[in-house]
Scaffold this active site. Structure first.
Site, PDB file in Angstrom:
ATOM      1  N   GLY A 198      -3.960  -1.115   2.363  1.00  0.00           N
ATOM      2  CA  GLY A 198      -3.838   0.041   1.974  1.00  0.00           C
ATOM      3  C   GLY A 198      -2.393   0.273   1.136  1.00  0.00           C
ATOM      4  O   GLY A 198      -1.348  -0.635   1.040  1.00  0.00           O
TER       5      GLY A 198
ATOM      6  N   GLN B 135       4.515   4.118  -3.423  1.00  0.00           N
ATOM      7  CA  GLN B 135       4.824   2.655  -3.329  1.00  0.00           C
ATOM      8  C   GLN B 135       4.671   1.975  -4.445  1.00  0.00           C
ATOM      9  O   GLN B 135       5.126   0.675  -4.838  1.00  0.00           O
ATOM     10  CB  GLN B 135       3.867   1.966  -2.273  1.00  0.00           C
ATOM     11  CG  GLN B 135       4.046   2.211  -0.857  1.00  0.00           C
ATOM     12  CD  GLN B 135       3.148   1.429   0.038  1.00  0.00           C
ATOM     13  OE1 GLN B 135       1.978   1.714   0.202  1.00  0.00           O
ATOM     14  NE2 GLN B 135       3.574   0.485   0.555  1.00  0.00           N
TER      15      GLN B 135
ATOM     16  N   CYS C 130       3.944  -3.245   6.171  1.00  0.00           N
ATOM     17  CA  CYS C 130       3.833  -2.443   5.137  1.00  0.00           C
ATOM     18  C   CYS C 130       4.139  -3.290   3.935  1.00  0.00           C
ATOM     19  O   CYS C 130       5.231  -3.968   4.062  1.00  0.00           O
ATOM     20  CB  CYS C 130       4.622  -1.252   5.351  1.00  0.00           C
ATOM     21  SG  CYS C 130       4.667  -0.137   3.790  1.00  0.00           S
ATOM     22  N   LEU C 131       3.468  -3.098   2.907  1.00  0.00           N
ATOM     23  CA  LEU C 131       3.687  -3.793   1.720  1.00  0.00           C
ATOM     24  C   LEU C 131       5.106  -3.683   1.015  1.00  0.00           C
ATOM     25  O   LEU C 131       5.868  -4.363   0.456  1.00  0.00           O
ATOM     26  CB  LEU C 131       2.783  -3.563   0.401  1.00  0.00           C
ATOM     27  CG  LEU C 131       1.289  -3.985   0.733  1.00  0.00           C
ATOM     28  CD1 LEU C 131       0.392  -3.611  -0.370  1.00  0.00           C
ATOM     29  CD2 LEU C 131       1.172  -5.466   1.148  1.00  0.00           C
TER      30      LEU C 131
ATOM     31  N   HIS D 153      -1.235   5.421   8.308  1.00  0.00           N
ATOM     32  CA  HIS D 153      -0.086   4.812   7.672  1.00  0.00           C
ATOM     33  C   HIS D 153       0.011   5.174   6.170  1.00  0.00           C
ATOM     34  O   HIS D 153       1.248   5.616   5.825  1.00  0.00           O
ATOM     35  CB  HIS D 153      -0.226   3.419   7.789  1.00  0.00           C
ATOM     36  CG  HIS D 153       0.794   2.446   7.082  1.00  0.00           C
ATOM     37  ND1 HIS D 153       1.540   1.586   7.703  1.00  0.00           N
ATOM     38  CD2 HIS D 153       1.089   2.375   5.850  1.00  0.00           C
ATOM     39  CE1 HIS D 153       2.331   1.193   7.028  1.00  0.00           C
ATOM     40  NE2 HIS D 153       2.251   1.612   5.716  1.00  0.00           N
ATOM     41  N   GLU D 154      -1.084   5.434   5.503  1.00  0.00           N
ATOM     42  CA  GLU D 154      -0.768   5.585   4.107  1.00  0.00           C
ATOM     43  C   GLU D 154      -0.557   7.102   3.897  1.00  0.00           C
ATOM     44  O   GLU D 154      -0.031   7.500   2.970  1.00  0.00           O
ATOM     45  CB  GLU D 154      -2.166   5.419   3.230  1.00  0.00           C
ATOM     46  CG  GLU D 154      -2.459   3.962   3.118  1.00  0.00           C
ATOM     47  CD  GLU D 154      -1.392   2.989   3.179  1.00  0.00           C
ATOM     48  OE1 GLU D 154      -0.499   3.171   2.019  1.00  0.00           O
ATOM     49  OE2 GLU D 154      -1.379   1.788   3.588  1.00  0.00           O
TER      50      GLU D 154
ATOM     51  N   HIS E 138       3.045   7.986   4.152  1.00  0.00           N
ATOM     52  CA  HIS E 138       3.473   7.364   3.092  1.00  0.00           C
ATOM     53  C   HIS E 138       3.877   8.722   2.190  1.00  0.00           C
ATOM     54  O   HIS E 138       5.099   8.718   1.298  1.00  0.00           O
ATOM     55  CB  HIS E 138       3.215   6.432   2.207  1.00  0.00           C
ATOM     56  CG  HIS E 138       3.566   5.193   2.661  1.00  0.00           C
ATOM     57  ND1 HIS E 138       4.714   4.752   2.691  1.00  0.00           N
ATOM     58  CD2 HIS E 138       2.787   3.874   3.035  1.00  0.00           C
ATOM     59  CE1 HIS E 138       4.957   3.371   3.057  1.00  0.00           C
ATOM     60  NE2 HIS E 138       3.485   2.921   3.201  1.00  0.00           N
TER      61      HIS E 138
HETATM   62 NI    NI Z   1       2.913   1.156   3.986  1.00  0.00          NI
END
Ligand code: NI
Length: 159
Positions: A46, A51, A90-91, A132-133, A136
């Protein structure tokens, strides 16, 4: 399509509340496509607007199953049940992992790239990714919720 730079931990953009998407145009479509490409290139499940430096309420999720890439514009969680506790990363926090408790099942209401509202449910990893997304989009990162955050890059040489 093009890869976008992924915003990393420490950038204040990750801590801001995003504004709703109002224009459903070609730019939105290419942004969503770029986000999916960027997520895939980084082996993520995701990625959310902030991000990639976009302070708008949108994200994409792909759990590498039959459903493929799920585009969520202006998403909200409208139902949640059960509980799961598991490892999450997380990226934007490369090398970091932590234990996060999330609902086992969630239902999200969102718009697609054309502005049409729909509902989608997810279980397990998909429910975790939705939560999670969407966090953000409110400036919340998994490290805020995680217990036992491990930073692989600072682990040293323990055997
Ligand atoms: Ni993330």
């Amino acid at each position: 399509m093009a890869l976008r730079n992924i915003v990393k931990d420490g950038d204040p953009i990750l801590r801001k509340v995003c504004r709703p998407v109002e224009k459903f145009d070609e730019r939105l479509a290419s942004l969503l496509e770029d986000m999916a490409e960027t997520m895939h290139a980084a082996d993520g499940v995701g990625i959310a607007g902030p991000q990639v430096g976009m302070m708008r309420r949108l994200c994409v999720v792909d759990c590498y199953d039959d459903e493929g890439v799920i585009e969520l514009v202006n998403p909200e969680i409208i139902a949640a049940s059960g509980e799961q506790t598991g490892s999450e990363g997380c990226l934007s926090f490369p090398g970091k992992w932590g234990t996060v408790t999330r609902p086992m099942n969630v239902t999200v209401r969102a718009q697609d790239r054309n502005g049409n509202w729909f509902e989608i449910s997810g279980e397990g990893l998909k429910a975790r990714a939705f939560c999670h997304e969407i966090d953000h989009l409110n400036g919340v990162c998994f490290v805020d919720l995680a217990e036992n955050v491990v930073d692989e890059e600072q682990e040293g040489t323990e055997e």
